[in-house]
Write an enzyme that holds these catalytic residues in place. Structure first.
Site, PDB file in Angstrom:
ATOM      1  N   ARG A 166       0.767  -1.270  -0.176  1.00  0.00           N
ATOM      2  CA  ARG A 166      -0.042   0.094  -0.083  1.00  0.00           C
ATOM      3  C   ARG A 166       0.823   1.345  -0.164  1.00  0.00           C
ATOM      4  O   ARG A 166       1.996   1.001   0.175  1.00  0.00           O
ATOM      5  CB  ARG A 166      -1.006   0.029   1.083  1.00  0.00           C
ATOM      6  CG  ARG A 166      -0.203  -0.028   2.560  1.00  0.00           C
ATOM      7  CD  ARG A 166      -0.950  -0.222   3.734  1.00  0.00           C
ATOM      8  NE  ARG A 166      -0.320  -0.527   4.962  1.00  0.00           N
ATOM      9  CZ  ARG A 166      -0.159   0.334   5.801  1.00  0.00           C
ATOM     10  NH1 ARG A 166      -0.466   1.789   5.385  1.00  0.00           N
ATOM     11  NH2 ARG A 166       0.341   0.394   7.106  1.00  0.00           N
ATOM     12  N   TYR A 185       9.449   7.273  16.563  1.00  0.00           N
ATOM     13  CA  TYR A 185       9.744   7.626  15.003  1.00  0.00           C
ATOM     14  C   TYR A 185      10.836   8.076  14.805  1.00  0.00           C
ATOM     15  O   TYR A 185      11.596   7.690  13.781  1.00  0.00           O
ATOM     16  CB  TYR A 185       8.345   7.760  14.443  1.00  0.00           C
ATOM     17  CG  TYR A 185       8.184   7.688  13.089  1.00  0.00           C
ATOM     18  CD1 TYR A 185       7.860   6.348  12.548  1.00  0.00           C
ATOM     19  CD2 TYR A 185       8.215   8.715  12.173  1.00  0.00           C
ATOM     20  CE1 TYR A 185       7.703   6.284  11.216  1.00  0.00           C
ATOM     21  CE2 TYR A 185       8.085   8.667  10.915  1.00  0.00           C
ATOM     22  CZ  TYR A 185       7.704   7.240  10.262  1.00  0.00           C
ATOM     23  OH  TYR A 185       7.506   7.193   8.889  1.00  0.00           O
ATOM     24  N   ASN A 203      11.348   0.021   2.864  1.00  0.00           N
ATOM     25  CA  ASN A 203      10.207   1.143   3.096  1.00  0.00           C
ATOM     26  C   ASN A 203       9.376   0.691   4.366  1.00  0.00           C
ATOM     27  O   ASN A 203       8.491   1.672   4.817  1.00  0.00           O
ATOM     28  CB  ASN A 203       9.200   1.212   1.771  1.00  0.00           C
ATOM     29  CG  ASN A 203       7.883   1.760   1.925  1.00  0.00           C
ATOM     30  OD1 ASN A 203       7.917   2.932   2.176  1.00  0.00           O
ATOM     31  ND2 ASN A 203       6.921   1.018   2.095  1.00  0.00           N
TER      32      ASN A 203
END
Length: 245
Positions: free
Chosen positions: A13, A156, A91
């Site tokens: 996605r 993150y 990714n």
């Protein structure tokens, strides 16, 4: 001559999907599409990729799990002796946002393990063939958060910042063998990762006054994966509409 493949992690996605399709269209690379859980979405992407005229292998594994990753990659290599992965797009990533003071250990480790440990788990086993073949492209999808930091995203930011540093270090180790290692740092990109954000307010912060599209990130990755980018390595390229440069 072996068939050349590009592996895209987290490819079912968003940005990963756009990159996989772009590499198939622009460079006619066969694709190894990694995904974690959504088999239905991955199967749909596989069909789109194969409609471009290349082969696509689906590999379901959790990049944060070393044993699972090694088994999947070695199994694919055994099943495809006439194929070689020459392009790797790291990714896969997750976000578990929240103020650091209240951050649960599992939210810290999940984010770090997917982005940073995942980079190690996937890249290391593929590197030997790239070095032996004297050609390779490794492109890590990082983030604006990993460069400037972002409140509510200490985990993150830490994970992506570490991958930025790893990109620069690995690039120096493998350059003599014509393997390049670069990172792409998106800002606000329309995807599943940004669906919960207030786009109307946030785009006011962006000089171009809009969110980016996954296809725009894929265009940049496609260039870095090409022979035209042979003299670019160890770089982190921002794609954020001027938000931070």
């Amino acid at each position: 001559m072996k068939q050349k493949y590009a592996l895209v992690t987290g490819g079912s996605r968003g940005i990963g999907k756009a990159i996989a399709l772009k590499l198939a269209n622009d460079h006619h690379y066969n694709i190894v599409l990694n995904y974690h859980s959504n088999t239905e979405a991955a199967t749909a992407v596989k069909k789109e990729i194969e409609d471009t005229g290349v082969n696509c292998s689906l590999l379901k594994f959790d990049v944060s799990n070393l044993e699972e990753t090694e088994n999947a990659l070695s199994g694919w290599e055994l099943a495809n002796p006439d194929a070689v992965i020459v392009v790797l797009i790291n990714n896969a990533g997750v976000s578990k946002d929240g103020l650091f003071l209240w951050m649960k250990p599992e939210d810290w480790h999940s984010v770090i393990n997917t982005s940073l440990t995942g980079f190690y788990n996937v890249t290391r086993p593929l590197l030997k063939n790239m070095l032996t073949g004297r050609y390779g492209r490794i492109i890590n999808i990082v983030s604006l958060s990993g460069l400037k930091g972002n409140a509510g995203q200490v985990n993150y930011s830490a994970a992506k910042g570490a991958v930025v540093a790893a990109t620069k270090a690995l690039a120096q180790e493998v350059a003599q063998r014509k393997v390049t290692v670069n990172a792409v740092a998106p800002g606000f990109i329309t995807s599943d990762m940004t669906t919960g954000l207030d786009e109307k307010e946030l785009k006011k912060l962006v000089p171009l006054k809009r969110f980016g599209e996954a296809e725009e990130v894929a265009d940049l990755v496609s260039f870095l994966a090409s022979k035209k980018a042979s003299y670019i390595t160890g770089e982190v390229i921002n794609i954020n509409g001027g938000l931070y440069s």
